[in-house]
Design a protein around this motif. Structure first.
Motif, PDB file in Angstrom:
ATOM      1  N   ASP A  61      81.028  -9.293 -54.495  1.00  0.00           N
ATOM      2  CA  ASP A  61      80.981  -7.844 -54.708  1.00  0.00           C
ATOM      3  C   ASP A  61      81.740  -7.105 -53.609  1.00  0.00           C
ATOM      4  OD1 ASP A  61      79.451  -8.533 -56.831  1.00  0.00           O
ATOM      5  OD2 ASP A  61      77.541  -7.839 -55.996  1.00  0.00           O
ATOM      6  N   ALA A  62      81.611  -7.592 -52.370  1.00  0.00           N
ATOM      7  CA  ALA A  62      82.304  -6.919 -51.261  1.00  0.00           C
ATOM      8  C   ALA A  62      83.823  -7.034 -51.434  1.00  0.00           C
ATOM      9  CB  ALA A  62      81.870  -7.524 -49.929  1.00  0.00           C
ATOM     10  N   LEU A  63      84.275  -8.216 -51.861  1.00  0.00           N
ATOM     11  CA  LEU A  63      85.724  -8.396 -52.078  1.00  0.00           C
ATOM     12  C   LEU A  63      86.192  -7.526 -53.242  1.00  0.00           C
ATOM     13  CD1 LEU A  63      85.997 -12.248 -51.507  1.00  0.00           C
ATOM     14  CD2 LEU A  63      87.270 -10.512 -50.218  1.00  0.00           C
ATOM     15  N   ALA A  64      85.377  -7.517 -54.309  1.00  0.00           N
ATOM     16  CA  ALA A  64      85.765  -6.737 -55.495  1.00  0.00           C
ATOM     17  C   ALA A  64      85.907  -5.259 -55.141  1.00  0.00           C
ATOM     18  CB  ALA A  64      84.735  -6.937 -56.597  1.00  0.00           C
ATOM     19  N   SER A  65      85.020  -4.776 -54.265  1.00  0.00           N
ATOM     20  CA  SER A  65      85.083  -3.346 -53.929  1.00  0.00           C
ATOM     21  C   SER A  65      86.368  -3.017 -53.155  1.00  0.00           C
ATOM     22  CB  SER A  65      83.862  -2.933 -53.114  1.00  0.00           C
ATOM     23  OG  SER A  65      83.978  -3.470 -51.813  1.00  0.00           O
ATOM     24  N   ARG A  66      87.041  -4.036 -52.661  1.00  0.00           N
ATOM     25  CA  ARG A  66      88.316  -3.802 -51.963  1.00  0.00           C
ATOM     26  C   ARG A  66      89.523  -4.232 -52.794  1.00  0.00           C
ATOM     27  NH1 ARG A  66      84.680  -3.934 -47.881  1.00  0.00           N
ATOM     28  NH2 ARG A  66      85.280  -2.992 -45.899  1.00  0.00           N
ATOM     29  N   GLY A  67      89.264  -4.664 -54.006  1.00  0.00           N
ATOM     30  CA  GLY A  67      90.378  -4.987 -54.908  1.00  0.00           C
ATOM     31  C   GLY A  67      90.729  -6.467 -54.939  1.00  0.00           C
ATOM     32  N   ALA A  68      89.896  -7.340 -54.350  1.00  0.00           N
ATOM     33  CA  ALA A  68      90.197  -8.777 -54.363  1.00  0.00           C
ATOM     34  C   ALA A  68      89.176  -9.542 -55.198  1.00  0.00           C
ATOM     35  CB  ALA A  68      90.217  -9.313 -52.941  1.00  0.00           C
ATOM     36  N   THR A  69      89.599 -10.735 -55.630  1.00  0.00           N
ATOM     37  CA  THR A  69      88.727 -11.555 -56.473  1.00  0.00           C
ATOM     38  C   THR A  69      88.259 -12.765 -55.685  1.00  0.00           C
ATOM     39  OG1 THR A  69      90.134 -10.965 -58.324  1.00  0.00           O
ATOM     40  CG2 THR A  69      88.697 -12.861 -58.660  1.00  0.00           C
ATOM     41  N   LEU A  70      86.980 -13.120 -55.864  1.00  0.00           N
ATOM     42  CA  LEU A  70      86.497 -14.382 -55.311  1.00  0.00           C
ATOM     43  C   LEU A  70      86.510 -15.400 -56.442  1.00  0.00           C
ATOM     44  CD1 LEU A  70      85.301 -15.977 -52.922  1.00  0.00           C
ATOM     45  CD2 LEU A  70      83.026 -15.331 -53.743  1.00  0.00           C
ATOM     46  N   HIS A  71      87.405 -16.370 -56.321  1.00  0.00           N
ATOM     47  CA  HIS A  71      87.533 -17.413 -57.337  1.00  0.00           C
ATOM     48  C   HIS A  71      86.561 -18.533 -56.985  1.00  0.00           C
ATOM     49  CE1 HIS A  71      90.069 -19.993 -60.077  1.00  0.00           C
ATOM     50  NE2 HIS A  71      89.408 -20.912 -59.393  1.00  0.00           N
ATOM     51  N   LEU A  72      85.642 -18.839 -57.877  1.00  0.00           N
ATOM     52  CA  LEU A  72      84.662 -19.902 -57.614  1.00  0.00           C
ATOM     53  C   LEU A  72      85.051 -21.159 -58.367  1.00  0.00           C
ATOM     54  CD1 LEU A  72      81.410 -17.769 -58.016  1.00  0.00           C
ATOM     55  CD2 LEU A  72      82.452 -18.538 -55.868  1.00  0.00           C
ATOM     56  N   ALA A  73      84.894 -22.304 -57.715  1.00  0.00           N
ATOM     57  CA  ALA A  73      85.233 -23.565 -58.382  1.00  0.00           C
ATOM     58  C   ALA A  73      84.260 -24.645 -57.930  1.00  0.00           C
ATOM     59  CB  ALA A  73      86.668 -23.971 -58.036  1.00  0.00           C
ATOM     60  N   VAL A  74      84.124 -25.676 -58.771  1.00  0.00           N
ATOM     61  CA  VAL A  74      83.321 -26.846 -58.411  1.00  0.00           C
ATOM     62  C   VAL A  74      84.257 -28.041 -58.466  1.00  0.00           C
ATOM     63  CG1 VAL A  74      81.315 -28.250 -59.030  1.00  0.00           C
ATOM     64  CG2 VAL A  74      81.323 -25.807 -59.570  1.00  0.00           C
ATOM     65  N   GLY A  75      84.269 -28.852 -57.426  1.00  0.00           N
ATOM     66  CA  GLY A  75      85.123 -30.048 -57.468  1.00  0.00           C
ATOM     67  C   GLY A  75      85.614 -30.442 -56.103  1.00  0.00           C
ATOM     68  N   ARG A  76      86.560 -31.387 -56.086  1.00  0.00           N
ATOM     69  CA  ARG A  76      87.091 -31.871 -54.821  1.00  0.00           C
ATOM     70  C   ARG A  76      88.127 -30.884 -54.281  1.00  0.00           C
ATOM     71  NH1 ARG A  76      85.613 -36.960 -53.076  1.00  0.00           N
ATOM     72  NH2 ARG A  76      86.365 -35.984 -51.171  1.00  0.00           N
ATOM     73  N   ALA A  77      87.891 -30.414 -53.077  1.00  0.00           N
ATOM     74  CA  ALA A  77      88.791 -29.415 -52.494  1.00  0.00           C
ATOM     75  C   ALA A  77      90.220 -29.945 -52.379  1.00  0.00           C
ATOM     76  CB  ALA A  77      88.276 -29.009 -51.118  1.00  0.00           C
ATOM     77  N   GLU A  78      90.342 -31.257 -52.157  1.00  0.00           N
ATOM     78  CA  GLU A  78      91.696 -31.837 -52.036  1.00  0.00           C
ATOM     79  C   GLU A  78      92.532 -31.594 -53.284  1.00  0.00           C
ATOM     80  OE1 GLU A  78      89.102 -34.908 -50.386  1.00  0.00           O
ATOM     81  OE2 GLU A  78      90.879 -36.105 -50.873  1.00  0.00           O
TER      82      GLU A  78
END
Ligand code: FAD
Length: 471
Positions: A61-78
């Motif tokens: 929500d904090a990112l959205a209020s500044r115009g950015a998106t938080l992309h959520l993912a599940v899996g291996r970061a590599e």
């Protein structure tokens, strides 16, 4: 300008976030990746998962209020990080540095994968006051004792002031959509956490207001009150620091600015956290193996029944049981009681410290691999800078000293609430008449001591003597 990917990990905040600060002028995508496989045995414990869920919601929500998106993912970061970087055409991925052995291995692998495609992983110092590899003794070695370490940190002078939060942020043109927060499955199915919201507000706003409250009120009396579990004498900032909703720099400067009496003692506690990370960085075996190698032969006597009685707060020692129940219901336990409860487990009950650490890991909201492992090794007497094993806490005397008016035990062990102070920490010594008057049936409403103190102490010392004889 080429876009950047900001990979949030244990710095779930906008204020004083060097990774975000470095990329704030470019189009950016923020991401969080739940990668339990990489963390292996050290994936978030149950209580931490509850916190993480709410903290991610607040960050989104904090990112959205500044115009950015938080992309959520599940899996291996590599795999996920290079994919996301490629999708938005980012040349750089910015993140706060992590210190856990598994995370260091993972960062190396991610950096390699990015490099193969001509991209860069840029790590920033965001969760410690000083990087552990930069702090060295006069002989150029890492520190293994807290006091000289803390002196060295104070000698380095004031940490830099916190960075401001970014203003308006810009999303890249091709920001891929992540999965909804609920897909991460962070909220435990059983609602054993139902009391947590009464005590805690995960997220940066909650962190900031707790810091403000502490600096304005409790810091002044911190010296005297921090060892009294029955009052709110400490900051309660540990889960916020654990998830990086606050940086230690922010905490440090807020304490300095408050100009309160407790400042020096409080800053020294912050340095215990710093010291734990120093140990973890230089001694990667910290979470699993005793730092004093001879303790690998310690004759522990693992016993599932004893462990369970301790976990459930049914040892018959009121101060220990109060602590274990506070932990279960609140996701947090007072530091003094962590020491007393830990000591009973590893000394009187001869249970391996790793079993205690694992329970804390699952139930603490502030479960932190560095602080938890270092503290358990300290309690067990096998750490770098440990209280000697033969110093065995007497849980009754500890209760009488630090919970003299019984407020803590009466709150968390209500079945003893009506006992007079004189017997509250040793109900087994109360005459029948007193027990009856307080409505306590020992062995039925409340257990008798799981082990008698003198016998438990003697057994612990014998085990220690056997270890020394073998060495
Ligand atoms: P405050 O007294 O307000 O201290 C401020 C901050 O200083 C804390 O938030 C914490 O970040 C740091 N701090 C204080 N004492 C210590 C310490 N002894 N070691 C490291 N950092 C410290 N702390 C954790 O954050 N995570 C853990 O998993 C953890 N496990 C522990 C296990 C055992 C067996 C013991 C004895 C201690 C453990 N601690 C752990 C340390 C300490 O108990 C908590 O940091 C403290 O109780 C948190 O409450 P607070 O924020 O009100 O502390």
């Amino acid at each position: 300008m080429t876009p950047a990917l900001i990979w949030f990990r244990q710095d779930l905040r906008l204020d004083d976030n060097p990774a975000l600060h470095a990329a704030q002028d470019r189009p950016l995508l923020a991401c969080y990746i739940l990668d339990d496989e990489a963390a292996a045995g050290w994936a978030h414990g149950g209580a931490q998962r509850w916190w993480l869920h709410h903290s991610l919601a607040a960050l989104r929500d904090a990112l959205a209020s500044r115009g950015a998106t938080l992309h959520l993912a599940v899996g291996r970061a590599e795999a996920v990080v290079p994919q996301l970087a490629a999708a938005i055409g980012a040349s750089e991925v910015h993140a706060g540095r992590l210190y856990e052995p598994w995370a260091r291995r993972r960062d190396e692998a991610v950096a390699k994968a990015l490099q193969a495609e001509g991209r860069r992983l840029v790590l920033h110092s965001s969760s410690l006051l000083h990087e552990p590899h930069r702090v060295r003794t006069g002989q150029g070695k890492p520190y293994s004792v807290y006091t000289p370490f803390s002196r060295a940190i104070f000698a380095l002078g004031e940490p830099p002031p916190p960075l401001p939060a970014p203003g308006k942020l810009h999303a890249p043109a091709d920001a891929a959509e992540g999965v909804p927060l609920e897909t991460l499955g962070l909220l435990p199915e059983r609602d054993w956490w139902r009391e947590f919201p009464r005590h805690w507000t995960p997220g940066e706003d909650g962190a900031r207001s707790r810091l403000r409250r502490f600096a304005a009120r409790a810091l002044e009396g911190y010296d005297g009150a921090r060892n009294t579990p029955g009052v709110e004498g400490t900051s309660g900032l540990s889960p916020h620091l654990r998830f990086g909703e606050l940086s230690p720099r922010q905490v440090w400067h807020a304490a300095r600015e408050a100009g309160a009496k407790g400042e020096a003692t409080f800053l020294k506690e912050i340095l215990w956290r710093e010291f734990s990370y120093h140990l973890l960085w230089h001694r990667q075996e910290l979470p699993e193996a005793p730092l004093q190698a001879n303790f690998a032969q310690f004759p522990w006597q693992p016993d599932a029944k004893l462990l369970r009685a301790w976990q459930r707060g049914r040892t018959g020692y009121p101060i220990v049981d109060a602590g274990m129940r506070q932990l279960w219901r609140m996701g947090w336990m007072h530091n003094r009681v962590r020491m007393i409860a830990g000591s009973l487990l590893v000394k009187h009950l001869l249970q391996p410290w790793q079993a205690g650490a694992a329970w804390f890991w699952d139930t603490l909201l502030d479960g932190d691999l560095a602080s938890n492992s270092a503290s358990w090794q300290w309690v067990a007497g096998c750490g770098a800078d440990a209280a000697p094993y033969f110093r065995v806490f007497n849980p009754t005397l500890q209760g009488e000293k630090f919970d003299a008016d019984g407020a803590y035990v009466r709150h968390w062990v209500p079945e003893l609430a009506k006992l007079p102070d004189k017997y509250l920490h040793k109900p087994w010594e109360a005459p029948d008449l007193v027990l009856r008057g307080a409505g306590v049936r020992l062995g039925a409403d409340y257990p008798r001591p799981i082990v008698e103190h003198a016998a438990g102490r003697a057994r612990a010392l014998d085990a220690y003597a056997a270890l020394r004889a073998e060495a």
